[in-house]
Design a protein around this motif. Structure first.
Motif, short mmCIF file in Angstrom:
data_model
loop_
_atom_site.label_atom_id
_atom_site.label_comp_id
_atom_site.label_asym_id
_atom_site.label_seq_id
_atom_site.Cartn_x
_atom_site.Cartn_y
_atom_site.Cartn_z
N GLN A 64 0.83 -1.20 0.00
CA GLN A 64 0.00 0.00 0.00
C GLN A 64 0.87 1.26 0.00
O GLN A 64 0.55 2.25 -0.64
CB GLN A 64 -0.95 0.00 1.22
CG GLN A 64 -2.11 0.97 1.12
CD GLN A 64 -2.93 0.82 -0.15
OE1 GLN A 64 -3.37 -0.27 -0.49
NE2 GLN A 64 -3.11 1.91 -0.89
N ARG A 65 1.99 1.19 0.71
CA ARG A 65 2.92 2.32 0.73
C ARG A 65 3.46 2.60 -0.68
O ARG A 65 3.56 3.76 -1.09
CB ARG A 65 4.08 2.01 1.68
CG ARG A 65 5.01 3.21 1.90
CD ARG A 65 6.34 2.79 2.49
NE ARG A 65 6.24 2.35 3.87
CZ ARG A 65 7.30 1.99 4.61
NH1 ARG A 65 8.51 2.01 4.07
NH2 ARG A 65 7.15 1.60 5.85
N GLU A 69 2.63 5.98 -3.16
CA GLU A 69 3.70 6.81 -3.74
C GLU A 69 3.65 6.80 -5.27
O GLU A 69 4.54 7.33 -5.93
CB GLU A 69 5.07 6.31 -3.25
CG GLU A 69 5.22 6.46 -1.75
CD GLU A 69 6.56 7.03 -1.35
OE1 GLU A 69 7.44 7.19 -2.21
OE2 GLU A 69 6.72 7.31 -0.15
N GLY A 70 2.63 6.14 -5.84
CA GLY A 70 2.48 6.12 -7.30
C GLY A 70 3.47 5.23 -8.01
O GLY A 70 3.75 5.42 -9.19
N ASP A 75 -4.18 0.29 -8.12
CA ASP A 75 -4.46 1.08 -6.92
C ASP A 75 -4.80 0.19 -5.73
O ASP A 75 -5.21 0.65 -4.67
CB ASP A 75 -5.59 2.08 -7.17
CG ASP A 75 -6.86 1.41 -7.66
OD1 ASP A 75 -6.91 0.16 -7.67
OD2 ASP A 75 -7.81 2.13 -8.03
N LYS A 76 -4.60 -1.13 -5.89
CA LYS A 76 -4.89 -2.06 -4.80
C LYS A 76 -3.89 -3.21 -4.85
O LYS A 76 -3.59 -3.72 -5.93
CB LYS A 76 -6.31 -2.60 -4.99
CG LYS A 76 -7.04 -2.89 -3.69
CD LYS A 76 -8.42 -3.46 -3.96
CE LYS A 76 -9.42 -2.35 -4.23
NZ LYS A 76 -10.79 -2.91 -4.40
N ALA A 77 -3.40 -3.61 -3.69
CA ALA A 77 -2.51 -4.79 -3.63
C ALA A 77 -3.34 -6.06 -3.81
O ALA A 77 -4.50 -6.10 -3.41
CB ALA A 77 -1.77 -4.83 -2.30
N VAL A 78 -2.73 -7.07 -4.39
CA VAL A 78 -3.41 -8.36 -4.59
C VAL A 78 -3.00 -9.31 -3.45
O VAL A 78 -1.82 -9.64 -3.32
CB VAL A 78 -2.99 -8.99 -5.95
CG1 VAL A 78 -3.61 -10.37 -6.11
CG2 VAL A 78 -3.36 -8.07 -7.10
N LEU A 193 -2.29 -11.10 6.18
CA LEU A 193 -2.67 -11.20 4.76
C LEU A 193 -1.50 -10.66 3.95
O LEU A 193 -1.09 -9.50 4.12
CB LEU A 193 -3.94 -10.38 4.51
CG LEU A 193 -4.72 -10.71 3.25
CD1 LEU A 193 -5.14 -12.18 3.22
CD2 LEU A 193 -5.96 -9.82 3.16
N GLN A 194 -0.92 -11.49 3.10
CA GLN A 194 0.28 -11.12 2.35
C GLN A 194 -0.13 -10.63 0.96
O GLN A 194 -0.90 -11.29 0.27
CB GLN A 194 1.24 -12.31 2.28
CG GLN A 194 1.57 -12.85 3.68
CD GLN A 194 2.86 -13.63 3.78
OE1 GLN A 194 3.20 -14.12 4.84
NE2 GLN A 194 3.61 -13.76 2.69
N GLY A 195 0.39 -9.46 0.58
CA GLY A 195 -0.05 -8.83 -0.67
C GLY A 195 1.09 -8.55 -1.63
O GLY A 195 2.25 -8.44 -1.24
N ALA A 196 0.72 -8.42 -2.91
CA ALA A 196 1.71 -8.19 -3.96
C ALA A 196 1.26 -7.06 -4.88
O ALA A 196 0.06 -6.84 -5.06
CB ALA A 196 1.91 -9.46 -4.79
N VAL A 197 2.24 -6.36 -5.44
CA VAL A 197 1.96 -5.34 -6.47
C VAL A 197 2.99 -5.44 -7.59
O VAL A 197 4.16 -5.73 -7.34
CB VAL A 197 1.98 -3.88 -5.92
CG1 VAL A 197 0.73 -3.57 -5.14
CG2 VAL A 197 3.23 -3.59 -5.11
N VAL A 198 2.52 -5.21 -8.81
CA VAL A 198 3.42 -5.07 -9.96
C VAL A 198 3.84 -3.61 -10.01
O VAL A 198 3.04 -2.70 -9.77
CB VAL A 198 2.71 -5.48 -11.27
CG1 VAL A 198 3.59 -5.20 -12.48
CG2 VAL A 198 2.34 -6.97 -11.22
#
Length: 239
Positions: A64-65, A69-70, A75-78, A193-198
């Motif tokens: 989310q951080r 920061e763009g 706009d959401k972590a998976v 809950l573990q999240g990922a972002v591209v």
């Protein structure tokens, strides 16, 4: 020639991902170079311009951080998995009958936990101890590690008598051979809950999304469970 992806992966994934990434490469010819560190360290590296393609954290706050920061392409972590916090001791420790009460045993002199500022499992460990009204009593006994993999090393090597570690660490071949564990009460800490972002600046965004889809596929979610990570979409929410 295989394409190469740069993956920033939370330390709790160090024992989990290598066989899964090898499978991905066999099926898709996408080669993944993974860097395993605490989620906070990886988030800072990404903020400072490190050229990663995908960030897999041990919680949702660090992705989310990156989003705020763009630096992410969504706009959401998976959410890709749920972690479990366990109490682990070596088999040669005096604590044969392991229970939550072991934590209040006067014989317990040192307890390894991950740094709560850097590692989501460290935050979960602190939350659990506070919930069980053990935090103040145990704080002087803490042996603080930088990330969850190092926490497991500390307790496995005898630098701490017990450790609050991830189930992924407890299920590694080495720790299964050397010790035993119990799960901490699920209601004593918020869900991990573990999240990922591209990442937006990735030059391999298509392949990064391919890796993420691969991780979320039913066969791989089942495989993650074998290594100690529950599917992200389990119905229990925990409070």
């Amino acid at each position: 020639m295989a394409q190469s992806l740069r993956l920033a992966a939370a330390a709790d994934l160090q024992s989990v991902l290598p066989p899964i990434l090898a499978q991905l490469e066999r099926q898709t010819h996408i080669h993944v170079d993974a860097s395993y560190q605490s989620s906070a360290t990886l988030a800072t590296q990404i903020q400072n311009g490190a050229p990663f393609d995908l960030f897999m954290a041990a919680d949702m706050s660090f992705p989310q951080r990156i989003i705020s920061e763009g630096l992410a392409d969504a706009d959401k972590a998976v959410p890709y998995a749920r972690g479990t916090l366990v109490l682990w001791v070596r088999d040669d420790s005096p604590f044969r009958q392991l229970s939550v009460h072991t934590l209040s045993d006067p014989a317990l002199k040192t307890l390894a936990i991950a740094n709560a500022e850097h590692a989501p499992y460290g935050r979960a460990a602190e939350a659990s101890l506070k919930s069980l009204c053990l935090y103040d009593q145990l704080k002087p006994k803490f042996v603080i590690a930088e990330n969850i993999a190092q926490t497991a090393q500390y307790v496995d090597s005898g630098n701490a008598q017990a450790g609050l570690i991830s189930l992924t660490s407890a299920l590694t071949e080495r720790l299964r051979a050397n010790g035993h564990y119990i799960a901490m009460p699920r209601d004593s800490y918020p869900p991990i809950l573990q999240g990922a972002v591209v990442l937006k600046n990735s030059s391999n965004r298509t392949q990064a999304h391919q890796l993420l889809e691969f991780l979320l596929s039913s066969p791989i979610q089942k495989e993650l469970a074998v290594y100690g990570l529950e599917p992200a979409n389990t119905p229990e929410t925990g409070h």
